[in-house]
Design an enzyme around this catalytic site. Structure first.
Site, mmCIF file in Angstrom:
data_model
loop_
_atom_site.group_PDB
_atom_site.id
_atom_site.type_symbol
_atom_site.label_atom_id
_atom_site.label_comp_id
_atom_site.label_asym_id
_atom_site.label_seq_id
_atom_site.Cartn_x
_atom_site.Cartn_y
_atom_site.Cartn_z
ATOM 1 C CB SER A 1 -7.952 3.971 2.476
ATOM 2 O OG SER A 1 -7.289 3.154 3.457
ATOM 3 C CE LYS B 1 -3.845 2.046 2.620
ATOM 4 N NZ LYS B 1 -4.743 2.122 3.584
ATOM 5 C CB SER C 1 -8.787 1.407 5.496
ATOM 6 O OG SER C 1 -9.270 2.450 5.495
#
Lengths: 487, 496
Positions: free
Chosen positions: B165, B85, B189
């Site tokens: 997210s 990420k 997330s």
């Protein structure tokens, strides 16, 4: 309650000055409060900056135990409460030398609570000033506005260095008391080894809160004079600011609570250009740090290592060496001076030692602009000089000249005495000869003396001393002279 | 040397399967990486990766193969290719947090979690897309554009969001462009995008993984975790990510167990709580049915199902949407144009700040900075921030009380399946409701796992969430493993 002499005489009566001080003291530590970067003063700009200090993404603060220890040590030295649990908060504001956009500080739960400082006033009286709190916080970097016509430079070496903010109660009533407070605080910090107290280098900075009121009235609105960097300026700023406030109120105005700056060049305080936006620091607990919890045993261990502090040392000097409270106070002001004195006094006449240190040595040091640690005359050397007085090798008067020579050349007293032939004449034959000679040359005065004019003894002493180059042992000279004059 | 398996089968492996194949020399780490790099190239339309690092991937894979050839000590993820990420700082590789303000920023340091992964032998494929500064539930707030979910509704080709997210992580893993990915979870997330894409994601207990080197959103809530295609893969990967880090004062000094050993399949006698407050008004019948099904599976496996109460649940969303923005407003103050990232010149320092931040931050980030600044302001602090902190303590206490009676809590992961861009994405409050089942876990600092448990009528995956006691990730893996085998979720997005 103020003493009469500290009140300001206004047109409408007498005004009392109310003072509270906030001192930012840079903690002596190898590394910064929350990063491993070095804290050495005077390094090249931005050479002592870690990624944490520069607030790079994802960087996290980790508390430096040494800084916590120093804060606890200081709290103990101020006889203050140590809070076993304290909390770090973020104080949020934007400025170019504050990389994270917030300063890590302590707001509602500081590490040290209430304490006291005892002030020693020049007239020998004592005053007690309350300490409200001491908390740990990070210093900001430095903005340099004078390096380029249109740009500001940022030096982050100072960013993240640990500061102790020491806040006093509004207990002071004159500029003189504020000065005594700063001197005493600095002395305690230096004794503790927690801050070097150097105001010129900015390792100790002072904000002064000033307000005035008529005696017995409630507290007036205060103004804060920021970042005053010497004790003398603190005094000047207070004198100016208090009068300014009295004039405003007596002219029918009101004091606006604001931050002011002291301009030493003009000798006045002026409002810091108020930003359009009032600061709202939006304090909240720093989620990157857990509450700081201290082990009471660790606090006890620190307490056990505290040095003897100025107040205790002063009391001991009075009882152990028989010094006056004032003389003891002069000697304990700086730890190094007190240590020097004790080394001189050891095994010698303590009062004589005190006189030599506080008058001759301090006098010469002041004249030379030197600090005691740079003294060309070591405690051992001064002791050697005092020994020469004690064993009648030289007189006290000659000793002053010898001391001046020692200060100048760094040579030991004995060597100077030998080289300059200053050894006291204790040979009665030589003294008798000199007396006989003077008496023969001044037969008229001898007659007058014998006729009852005792005061002429001084004349004969002076003459004989002169003839022996000042080296005659004064007691012996007196004894022999009196005997011979008596016939 | 040519692999015994075609590339499509290499990308379809689990971590466990890949480790096995590598150990048996059925294929090399380089071949495994190459297969993934090819898949990444093929599916660029999903916009899952922000930066691909093929050279790095091949070099790391080669080094792994060499370690294996020399018989050196091998890590727990030896040769396993991962997506990272873009919130994790990676040494010399652009790290943006999905934001324009950090575009081009190459950190000179490596986050602790990714460093741990590389230490364990993992191979980096690239950096994956995400909502800007991890603020979002759709991945639509990324400066680098939205990410597409590889799943489609039956008979409908509308592009769906992967959730957020960690949307890039979820899409990359679901579309077989990585064996697994790192995610971070501040309010859901990891778990919400895992549920939206039919994969497993676990948010460990706060303090289990170091936050050092992860771009901060809300420091008291942020936690890194793995996203993978099986419960066991998550267990393997978390073991490599977790651990105490002296550089993060909030990381906890507890030994990291071998999580894979928790996967015993035995939940007999385990008490499973069903919180009645999670039964929302107007909850879809599908979600309710799945939830009941999950309870039924566990009951059948020998667990005891108990209804429990978490009375302050209804305050969780407002509490979260005060605390998270408050911390974010402070954490994001460092993006000021002075030292790194974007700088838009201005007439004065303040002007430069304003222009840089106005241009550098997207709408959702600006909204949350404004909310956070407001709730911390003088005069509002007590009414908002302080009250939220008190509620947070009450929510945590709800769980403490519940865990006296049960060992694990079962809830749906999300109130719906994945949605399309434009569907309920315009109203921020509607968007925030996506986190309704997940934020409580962050507020209480507990571990939570989402396990794919079935498909809805439109053929989209749905997940079930398990919530455990602090530092009891093992129970989550154990129960998650049982849910996984009971559900026997084998569906794959078409074409991947």
């Amino acid at each position: 309650m103020s003493e009469e002499k500290n009140l300001i005489e206004g047109r409408t009566g007498k005004w009392e000055i109310i003072l509270g001080l906030e001192v930012h003291a840079q903690v002596i530590s190898e590394a910064k409060l929350f990063s491993g970067a070095s804290t050495t003063f005077g390094a090249d700009p931005n050479s002592q900056v870690s990624l944490v200090d520069a607030a790079f993404p994802g960087m996290l603060p980790v508390i430096n135990k040494r800084c916590v220890e120093q804060a606890v040590r200081t709290g103990l030295g101020l006889k203050a409460e140590i809070n076993l649990k304290s909390v770090f908060d973020r104080k949020n504001y934007f400025y170019a030398d504050l990389p994270a956009g917030y300063q890590i500080s302590q707001y509602t739960q500081p590490i040290v609570g209430k304490g006291t400082i005892t002030l020693d006033m020049p007239d020998g009286s004592k005053r007690h000033v309350g300490i409200t709190r001491l908390h740990l916080e990070q210093d900001a970097g430095k903005s340099l506005h004078d390096q380029h016509p249109t740009k500001s430079y940022i030096d982050l070496n100072r960013s993240g260095i640990a500061l102790m903010e020491i806040v006093s109660e509004p207990d002071m009533r004159s500029a003189e008391e504020a000065a005594a407070y700063l001197k005493k605080l600095r002395s305690i910090l230096r004794y503790l080894g927690t801050c070097d107290g150097n105001m010129e280098e900015g390792s100790m900075r002072c904000d002064v809160n000033v307000s005035v009121r008529k005696l017995g009235d409630p507290l007036g609105t205060r103004c804060e004079i920021k970042n005053v960097n010497s004790i003398r300026y603190v005094q000047q700023a207070i004198e100016y600011e208090a009068r300014r406030q009295v004039e405003i109120i007596e002219d029918g105005g009101t004091i606006r609570q604001e931050t002011r700056l002291y301009d030493p060049g003009k000798g006045e305080t002026r409002s810091m250009r108020s930003k359009e936006h009032a600061h709202d620091y939006r304090y909240f607990p720093d989620p990157d740090l857990l509450p700081l919890v201290l082990d009471p045993n660790w606090v006890s261990e620190i307490k056990a290592t505290l040095p003897e502090l100025p107040d205790e040392k002063r009391a001991r000097f009075v009882s152990q060496y028989g010094l006056s409270d004032y003389d003891a106070g002069v000697l304990v002001g700086e730890k190094e001076t007190a240590e020097y004195y004790e080394a001189v006094a050891k095994g010698r006449d303590a009062k004589l030692a005190a006189n030599w240190v506080s008058s001759e040595l301090f006098g010469q040091l002041n004249k030379a602009g030197k600090w005691i640690t740079d003294s060309p005359v070591s405690a051992e050397a001064l002791g050697g000089l005092i020994d020469l007085i004690a064993d009648n090798t030289i007189s006290g008067r000659i000793a002053k000249d010898v001391f001046a020579a020692m200060f100048e050349t760094g040579k030991p007293a004995k060597q100077i005495v030998e080289e300059k032939g200053l050894r006291q004449v204790t040979d009665t034959g030589a003294i008798d000869a000199a007396i006989d000679d003077i008496m023969a040359k001044n037969a008229d005065k001898v007659a007058e003396y014998r006729g009852g004019k005792d005061k002429l003894l001084g004349f004969f002493v002076g003459q004989v001393m002169k003839a022996t180059g000042g080296k005659a042992n004064p007691a012996l000279l007196n004894e022999r002279l009196k005997a011979k004059l008596a016939g | 040397m040519s692999s015994a398996l075609p590339p499509s089968e290499l990308t379809g492996l689990t971590i466990a399967g890949a480790l096995d194949g590598l150990a048996k020399r059925e294929f090399s780490a380089v071949e495994l990486a190459q297969a993934h790099l090819k898949a990444m190239e093929k599916h660029r339309d999903l916009n899952a990766y922000v930066v691909e690092t093929p050279d790095k991937a091949l070099a790391m894979a080669k080094a792994s193969d060499e370690r294996r050839a020399k018989g050196e000590a091998l890590g727990a993820l030896e040769g396993v290719p991962l997506a990272i990420k873009d919130l994790f700082c990676t040494d010399g590789v652009q790290t943006t947090a999905g934001s324009h303000i950090l575009e081009g920023f190459k950190p000179p340091y490596e986050s602790t979690v990714t460093a741990n992964l590389w230490q364990a032998g993992a191979v980096m494929l690239g950096k994956v897309n995400m909502d800007e500064f991890a603020m979002g539930s759709s991945n639509l707030t990324s400066h680098f554009g939205g990410v597409t979910n590889p799943w489609r509704r039956k008979g409908d080709n509308k592009r769906l969001v992967p959730g957020g997210s960690s949307g890039g992580s979820a899409s990359a893993v679901a579309a077989r462009m990585a064996l697994a990915a790192t995610g971070t979870d501040t309010g859901g997330s990891i778990r919400q995008p895992a549920a939206f894409t039919g994969i497993v994601g676990i948010k460990p207990t706060y303090g289990r993984c170091s936050r050092w080197g992860i771009v901060a959103f809300a420091s008291s809530l942020d936690q890194a975790g793995p996203m993978a295609r099986s419960v066991k893969d998550c267990a393997i990967m978390l073991g490599a990510m977790a651990g105490h880090d002296p550089k993060d004062s909030t990381s906890v000094d507890l030994p990291v167990p071998d999580y894979t050993r928790a996967l015993t399949g035995d939940v007999r006698g385990l008490r499973v709580g069903i919180p009645k407050e999670y039964r929302l008004d107007g909850m879809s019948a599908e979600i309710e049915k799945l939830w009941a099904q999950g309870a039924e599976w566990l009951k059948k496996a020998g667990a005891e199902i108990k209804e429990i109460s978490l009375p302050h649940t209804k305050y969780a969303l407002p509490t979260y949407y005060i605390i998270a923005p408050a911390e974010a407003s402070s954490n994001l103050a460092r993006y000021d144009g002075v030292r790194f990232g974007l700088r838009v010149p201005g007439e004065s320092l303040d002007d430069m700040y304003e222009k840089t931040r106005a241009e550098g931050f997207g709408k959702e980030v600006r909204r949350r900075i404004m909310i956070g600044t407001y709730v911390l302001s003088a005069g509002y602090y007590d009414a908002y921030y302080l009250k939220a902190q008190k509620l947070r303590a009450l929510i945590a206490r709800d769980f403490e009380t519940a865990f006296r009676d049960v060992d694990v809590i079962l809830t749906p992961s999300t109130p719906s399946a994945a949605f399309a861009e434009g569907e309920n994405t315009d109203d921020p409050v509607q968007m925030y409701l996506n986190d309704v089942f997940t934020v409580t876990v962050n507020l209480a600092g507990l571990p939570g796992i989402s396990v794919p448990a079935g498909l809805n009528a439109e053929g989209l995956p749905l997940g079930l969430q398990l919530i455990g006691r602090a530092f009891d990730e093992e129970t989550l893996f154990r129960v998650g493993g049982v849910l996984e085998s009971s559900a026997s979720f084998t569906a794959k997005p078409a074409g991947y």
